[in-house]
Scaffold this motif. Structure first.
Motif, PDB file in Angstrom:
ATOM      1  N   SER A   1       4.621   3.388   6.935  1.00 54.03           N
ATOM      2  CA  SER A   1       5.575   2.808   6.220  1.00 54.03           C
ATOM      3  C   SER A   1       5.095   1.154   6.494  1.00 54.03           C
ATOM      4  CB  SER A   1       7.052   3.023   6.277  1.00 54.03           C
ATOM      5  OG  SER A   1       7.660   4.640   6.241  1.00 54.03           O
TER       6      SER A   1
ATOM      7  N   GLN B   1       7.311   7.740   7.102  1.00 50.80           N
ATOM      8  CA  GLN B   1       8.123   8.860   6.714  1.00 50.80           C
ATOM      9  C   GLN B   1       7.960   9.944   6.363  1.00 50.80           C
ATOM     10  OE1 GLN B   1      11.510   8.112   4.581  1.00 50.80           O
ATOM     11  NE2 GLN B   1      11.094   9.992   4.737  1.00 50.80           N
TER      12      GLN B   1
ATOM     13  N   GLN C   1       6.838  13.602   4.351  1.00 49.54           N
ATOM     14  CA  GLN C   1       6.657  13.943   2.970  1.00 49.54           C
ATOM     15  C   GLN C   1       7.084  15.600   3.013  1.00 49.54           C
ATOM     16  OE1 GLN C   1       4.437  11.138   1.123  1.00 49.54           O
ATOM     17  NE2 GLN C   1       6.433  10.087   0.468  1.00 49.54           N
TER      18      GLN C   1
ATOM     19  N   SER D   1      10.537  12.375  -0.213  1.00 47.50           N
ATOM     20  CA  SER D   1      10.962  12.244   1.296  1.00 47.50           C
ATOM     21  C   SER D   1      11.670  13.061   1.973  1.00 47.50           C
ATOM     22  CB  SER D   1      10.665  10.560   1.251  1.00 47.50           C
ATOM     23  OG  SER D   1      10.024   9.615   0.435  1.00 47.50           O
TER      24      SER D   1
ATOM     25  N   TRP E   1       5.010  14.048  -4.277  1.00 45.11           N
ATOM     26  CA  TRP E   1       5.753  14.335  -2.518  1.00 45.11           C
ATOM     27  C   TRP E   1       7.182  14.005  -2.596  1.00 45.11           C
ATOM     28  CZ3 TRP E   1       3.023  16.629   1.387  1.00 45.11           C
ATOM     29  CH2 TRP E   1       1.411  16.654   1.116  1.00 45.11           C
TER      30      TRP E   1
ATOM     31  N   TYR F   1       3.416  19.926   5.232  1.00 43.40           N
ATOM     32  CA  TYR F   1       3.837  18.691   4.914  1.00 43.40           C
ATOM     33  C   TYR F   1       2.905  17.487   5.218  1.00 43.40           C
ATOM     34  CZ  TYR F   1       8.071  20.647   6.125  1.00 43.40           C
ATOM     35  OH  TYR F   1       9.333  21.676   6.620  1.00 43.40           O
TER      36      TYR F   1
ATOM     37  N   SER G   1      14.940   9.916   5.702  1.00 39.36           N
ATOM     38  CA  SER G   1      14.806   8.218   6.019  1.00 39.36           C
ATOM     39  C   SER G   1      13.235   7.972   6.707  1.00 39.36           C
ATOM     40  CB  SER G   1      16.086   7.531   6.408  1.00 39.36           C
ATOM     41  OG  SER G   1      17.282   7.653   5.983  1.00 39.36           O
ATOM     42  N   PRO G   2      12.876   7.061   7.008  1.00 36.18           N
ATOM     43  CA  PRO G   2      11.757   6.428   7.646  1.00 36.18           C
ATOM     44  C   PRO G   2      12.252   6.419   8.276  1.00 36.18           C
ATOM     45  CG  PRO G   2      11.805   5.224   5.539  1.00 36.18           C
ATOM     46  CD  PRO G   2      13.480   5.790   5.303  1.00 36.18           C
TER      47      PRO G   2
END
Length: 326
Positions: A324, A279, A281, A293, A291, A319, A296-297
């Motif tokens: 995950s 992921q 962030q 996201s 933070w 960043y 999506s992962p």
């Protein structure tokens, strides 16, 4: 070891379980005609024999180390027994053994002298020294409930033959190993290979005696991202060598690299392990702990993963990448 009920001739290294105890195998001994054992031993030296092999359906003569899976069970191989050409088994820490697969010695391979490893996809991977389509050994994948797939059958030419060492999974997600013999025009002194988890094999190096011969131990990935190993024969005095192999896919790129284009698009790339989920962030101010996201992962498919972000010309972002939880 007495060579009796407690077993005899422990050839392989120990594996420490999550309970702190050590687990291992003996090649011989046990209560069933001397076909070997699986044992547990505490750090204080209290030994408990978990299973005595019979040489029948449960296998016999285990030569390799065990590995504890994410399910808590221990997984290993026997070089004999089963249907005659060895087995893959699972055993709980209280001694309940299940034979997952019995090799026939034909197309599925035979005589797994090395143990199995559990890769990031939670499947088990291993080698057989003989059998396969050409009789020169195989690389196989097996699920923890016993469904076996032969990934590769060695031809015995430049790809090598008789893999007797366990595989490793390196940081790029690929599997690496050696063959003790084969090499085609390069000689019959063995090879080093890479194989993907879907069965694509690449021969990386060949032994010719001068640079070593007949490797029979697993490789190690060093902190410098090179592979290291030993070959028991060859070298200037023919007493074996320690070798290093540099593999391009293991050479790291920057951990997280950001490239800004004039239109405000940022291309982001970072090191990944295949089949792991990441992921990305960001925050606009490093004093912030909130933070956000970015999308999506992302499921990684190779050693480097890329994505992009678009920000305004007067904005800044910092960043980070998070691994995950599966």
């Amino acid at each position: 070891f007495t060579g009796m009920a407690d077993g005899g001739f422990p050839y392989a290294e120990l594996a420490q379980g999550t309970d702190g105890n050590f687990y291992g195998t003996t090649l011989e001994g046990g209560i069933s005609k001397g076909w070997g054992t699986v044992f547990e031993i505490t750090p204080d030296g209290l030994l408990n024999s978990l299973h005595s092999f019979t040489g029948g359906a449960d296998g016999g003569s285990p030569e390799a180390a065990l590995v504890q899976g994410v399910d808590g069970r221990l997984y290993g191989t026997t070089s004999e027994g089963g249907t005659g050409s060895g087995t893959v088994f699972a055993i709980s820490t209280n001694g309940a053994l299940v034979t997952l697969y019995s090799f026939t010695g034909v197309s599925d391979g035979g005589f797994p002298y090395a143990g199995v490893i559990q890769a990031g996809d939670r499947n088990l991977y291993g080698t057989t020294a003989y059998g396969g389509q050409y009789g020169n050994g195989t690389i196989f994948k097996i699920t923890t409930n016993g469904a076996l797939t032969t990934l590769y059958s060695f031809i015995g030419g430049s790809d090598g033959s008789s893999p007797v060492a366990a595989l490793i999974q390196a940081s790029d997600g690929n599997l690496y190993g050696t063959t003790a013999y084969g090499g085609g025009a390069y000689g019959d002194d063995g090879t080093v290979f890479q194989i993907t988890t879907n069965g694509t094999l690449t021969t990386l190096g060949w032994f010719n005696g001068a640079n070593g011969a007949n490797p029979q131990a697993p490789l190690v990935e060093g902190m410098d991202d090179n592979l290291y190993g030993v070959a028991q024969n060859g070298g200037p005095s023919d007493n074996g060598v320690i070798f290093r192999l540099t593999v391009p896919s293991l050479v790291p790129t920057p951990a997280l690299k950001a490239t800004l284009s004039p239109n405000g698009t940022i291309a982001l790339a970072w090191n990944t392990i295949a089949r792991q989920t990441y992921q990305l962030q960001y925050v606009s101010n490093l004093r912030s702990t909130n933070w956000v996201s970015l999308g999506s992962p992302i499921l990684a498919t190779n050693a480097v993963t890329t994505t992009s972000d678009v920000i305004g010309s007067n904005s800044q972002r910092f960043y980070r990448v998070m691994l995950s939880t599966p």
